[in-house]
Write a protein that holds these residues in place. Structure first.
Motif, PDB file in Angstrom:
ATOM      1  N   GLY A 118       0.671  -1.039   0.029  1.00 37.26           N
ATOM      2  CA  GLY A 118       0.104   0.052  -0.089  1.00 37.26           C
ATOM      3  C   GLY A 118       1.021   1.233  -0.065  1.00 37.26           C
ATOM      4  O   GLY A 118       2.009   1.058   0.372  1.00 37.26           O
ATOM      5  N   PRO A 119       0.290   2.319  -0.498  1.00 41.83           N
ATOM      6  CA  PRO A 119       1.165   3.368  -0.660  1.00 41.83           C
ATOM      7  C   PRO A 119       1.261   4.045   0.807  1.00 41.83           C
ATOM      8  O   PRO A 119       0.710   3.581   1.973  1.00 41.83           O
ATOM      9  N   ALA A 123      -1.620   4.350   3.735  1.00 40.56           N
ATOM     10  CA  ALA A 123      -2.434   3.437   3.482  1.00 40.56           C
ATOM     11  C   ALA A 123      -3.212   2.668   4.627  1.00 40.56           C
ATOM     12  O   ALA A 123      -4.557   2.380   4.758  1.00 40.56           O
ATOM     13  N   ASP A 129      -5.563   0.706   0.346  1.00 41.58           N
ATOM     14  CA  ASP A 129      -5.301   2.254   0.000  1.00 41.58           C
ATOM     15  C   ASP A 129      -6.425   2.825   0.636  1.00 41.58           C
ATOM     16  O   ASP A 129      -7.609   2.132   0.829  1.00 41.58           O
ATOM     17  N   VAL A 146      -4.085   1.917  -7.663  1.00 41.36           N
ATOM     18  CA  VAL A 146      -4.034   3.090  -6.583  1.00 41.36           C
ATOM     19  C   VAL A 146      -4.729   4.217  -7.637  1.00 41.36           C
ATOM     20  O   VAL A 146      -5.598   4.946  -6.955  1.00 41.36           O
ATOM     21  N   ASP A 206      -8.112   6.322  -6.763  1.00 46.57           N
ATOM     22  CA  ASP A 206      -8.133   7.654  -6.683  1.00 46.57           C
ATOM     23  C   ASP A 206      -9.270   8.253  -7.547  1.00 46.57           C
ATOM     24  O   ASP A 206      -9.871   9.232  -7.152  1.00 46.57           O
TER      25      ASP A 206
END
Lengths: 298, 420
Positions: free
Chosen positions: A36-37, A40, A205, A293, A297
């Motif tokens: 995950g970024p 997250a 995320d 991701v 978004d």
């Protein structure tokens, strides 16, 4: 019984929702990647799993039930926040932390010496931890994580600060642990390592599941309608190819919706092309990560 | 061995087996030795071993009773040098001896001394205390010539005023300054002990944040085992230090009393009931401080901040010293009672009141009760602060968050390390 079962957990801190709805299962003996970024909710998820935080809702089962003090001795955890006691010797530090995991002091000392030799740290055992390089401290952290032969190993970013030689050594160690039946959960940003090591992954995320499953299956799911082709000599024009782009030592052909890879291969064979490479173009985990991701978004 | 004791042993060894602890252990006895040494040097400078002369115009010392030479150790003799007394026929001869430095001073008895008791002391520089004391005794023994020896001895010894409380627990003996000084020194010792060990406790908690070992530890032991082990280790360290100080001071006093011959060193008396009362107050006070400091260590961002705030807490501990006049002159005033009952100042107040007065039983019971409740509260607070603040790096836990329990886990001030 799965070593880890996380079901719809959520955790907020004040007005900040760290984890909104995360669920996954870690199978026995597998290497599971938690991706995950930044922000997250990976670390919070791990901390909820380890009972460092109580979830606002949802359930966690670790090694067959709620987390207990006894289970701490069956888990090896290398947190994102690396740390060892800086002002004591490396051996004393590791032996102490080993005894806190339930090892008798003599046994802990014996194991520490064995691992220090394996990790090329034997000659540094009497040095203070602060006198060691960052890479050495990282190796010491890994020793601390596996010293007590845990059933479940949870590692945040295992390859940070390691040079290529030591990265390979850690990868070999992780594979060896899997061979021994140890279950591992790995949180990392290094996607090529995930691709190489993990059996299954969960991409989260904004505190929610985005992708979950076997690495190969996910790559297939995300594969575009494309093939990678390399031939001896120049590639001819083939009907149904909409876009041509170079890809390492091959060419990536993006196909029209109604064109199958089999039809393309038959067309090449029909033209007597000497095909050296022909494969379905699977995206890398990194590409999937970015796409997933971005889609989230959007 | 349980994990609580593993943590305790590890922390105790870490605190005790280092140069800082040895220095701290020796600091108080060395400070005392320095103070005593300076006093001894000052005392030594007042000594003058040269003879003292006298001119007896009254003629009553034609066959004087010789001074009694006390049986003293050679070291004690150094601090109370014996002087010989030389009789002169005329003032001129005595004065010549004074001018030439043969004698340090001379006394002149008036011709009508037996009626007027007039004596004149002549000197160029004030004579040593040993000289004046020994001449006074010589004079007393000669004035009492003919009396039975035990009467003479008793008269020479003089009177000693003893003030004793009705219950007999406390007494002040005239001239025994140590009876007053011991409680004050005891409270200073407690203060130094509390400050040094409680700072150690704060740092022991903050250190886990600084070293980033908090998560490793809390996934190995429970927060209760961790914080309990740390508190026990620091209490053990404090007791080790306190016992070492007491042993070294006792040795120093025995040396001063038996070898140097300082009688005061062997005359320090504190009733067992008073010691018991101090122990009752000291234990919860120590626990209260440890709890507060552990809570402090869990709420602050780093070791530097902990020292600044810890210093403020320690200042409160020393407040009764600023009110010492009020405690001495009006030990039962509302201020004195408040300082005695207020948990952070109880111990110092009791120590200081021990020096100058007594305290009623109800105040002791009330203070111990308040302290015990406060100590338990501080330990509860410490455990809560530790649980909430353990994963906050570089950011303090506010007291509002502490009581509301809405702490965030990671610091926005540390984005490089903070996942979510």
């Amino acid at each position: 019984m799965h070593p880890v079962e996380v079901s719809h957990i959520a955790k907020s801190f004040g007005s900040t929702q760290a984890v909104a709805d995360v669920s996954f299962v870690v199978e026995r003996g597998e290497i599971f990647g938690l991706l995950g970024p930044n922000g997250a909710g990976k670390t919070t998820t791990i901390r909820v799993m380890l009972d460092l935080f109580k979830p606002d809702r949802g359930e966690v089962s670790v090694l067959g039930g709620p987390m207990t003090e006894e289970k701490k001795e069956r888990i090896g955890y290398m947190p994102e926040e690396r740390g060892l006691y800086q002002d004591i010797s490396l051996e004393r530090c590791l032996v102490y932390l080993g005894t806190l995991k339930g090892l008798p002091a003599a046994e802990a000392r014996q194991r520490v010496r064995r691992y220090l030799a394996q990790f090329d740290l034997a000659q540094h055992r009497n040095k203070k931890v602060k006198e060691l390089s960052k890479g050495m401290q990282q190796k010491a952290q890994i020793i601390n994580t596996i010293l007590h032969d845990p059933e479940l190993v949870i590692i945040d970013e295992p390859f940070t600060a390691l040079d290529p030689v030591n990265t390979q050594m850690v990868k070999d160690l992780i594979r060896e642990l899997r061979t021994q039946g140890t279950t591992m959960l790995m949180s990392t940003h290094q996607m090529h390592q995930v691709e190489e090591l993990c059996d299954r992954i969960l991409l989260i995320d904004e505190g929610r599941n985005v992708l979950y499953g076997e690495v190969d299956e996910i790559r297939r799911q995300y594969s575009g309608h494309a093939v990678l082709v390399r031939a001896a000599g120049e590639l001819p024009l083939v009907p149904g190819v909409e876009q041509v782009s170079p890809h390492n030592n091959a060419v990536k052909w993006t196909l029209a919706q109604d064109t199958t890879p089999q039809a393309v291969l038959q067309a090449l064979m029909a033209q007597n092309v000497t095909v050296e490479r022909f494969e379905i173009a699977l995206p890398t985990v990194e590409e999937i990560f970015i796409r997933a991701v971005e889609e989230g978004d959007a | 061995m349980s994990k609580l004791w593993l943590v305790t042993l590890h922390e105790y060894r870490k605190h005790v087996l280092n140069k800082g602890f040895v220095l701290a252990m020796l600091s108080v006895p060395l400070l005392m030795a320095f103070i005593i040494g300076m006093g001894a040097v000052t005392d030594l400078m007042k000594q003058d071993g040269r003879p003292v002369g006298y001119v007896d115009h009254a003629g009553w010392l034609s066959d004087p009773v010789a001074p009694v030479a006390p049986s003293r150790s050679s070291l004690r003799t150094l601090f109370d040098k014996p002087v010989s007394l030389v009789a002169y026929d005329a003032v001129d001869a005595a004065h010549s001896a004074l001018e030439s430095g043969e004698i340090q001073a001379y006394y002149v008895f008036a011709a009508d001394y037996m009626q007027s008791r007039q004596v004149e002391l002549v000197y160029t520089r004030p004579p040593g205390e040993n000289a004046t004391d020994q001449f006074s005794e010589f004079l007393q023994r000669n004035l009492l010539a003919g009396q039975p020896p035990h009467i003479v001895q008793r008269a020479v010894q003089g009177g000693t005023l003893v003030v004793r409380t009705p219950d007999g627990d406390r007494e002040l003996v005239e001239g025994q300054i140590m009876s007053v000084l011991v409680p004050i020194l005891l409270s200073i010792t407690f203060m130094i002990l509390f400050m040094s060990t409680s700072f150690t406790l704060v740092q022991a908690v903050v250190e886990e944040k600084d070293n980033r070992t908090m998560e490793i530890l809390t996934t190995s032991v429970s927060p209760g085992q961790l914080i309990g082990g740390k508190v026990l280790a620091v209490v053990g360290m404090g007791l080790t230090m306190f016992m070492s100080w007491m042993a070294l001071v006792a040795l120093a006093l025995l040396f001063a009393g038996n070898v140097l011959g300082f009688e005061w060193a062997l005359q320090i008396r504190i009733a067992p009931r008073v010691i018991g009362a101090l122990v009752l107050v000291a234990i919860p006070s120590y626990a209260l401080y440890c709890g507060l400091m552990a809570a402090l260590g869990s709420t602050v961002a780093d070791a530097q901040e902990s020292q600044q705030i810890g210093g403020l807490v320690s200042l409160v501990f020393g407040l009764p010293f600023y009110a010492i006049i009020a405690l001495v002159e009006q030990p039962h005033s509302p201020l004195a009672i408040f300082l005695t009952l207020f948990p952070l100042t109880s111990l110092t107040s009791f120590c200081l009141r021990l020096a100058f007065s007594t305290w009623p039983l109800w105040q002791l019971v009330a203070a111990v009760g308040i302290l015990t409740v406060s100590a338990l509260g501080s330990i509860w607070l410490a455990a809560r602060a530790f649980r909430l603040g353990m994963l906050r790096y570089g950011k303090r836990l506010t007291w509002r968050e502490l009581f509301q329990g809405t702490a965030t886990p990671q610091s926005s001030a540390a984005p490089a390390t903070g996942g979510r």
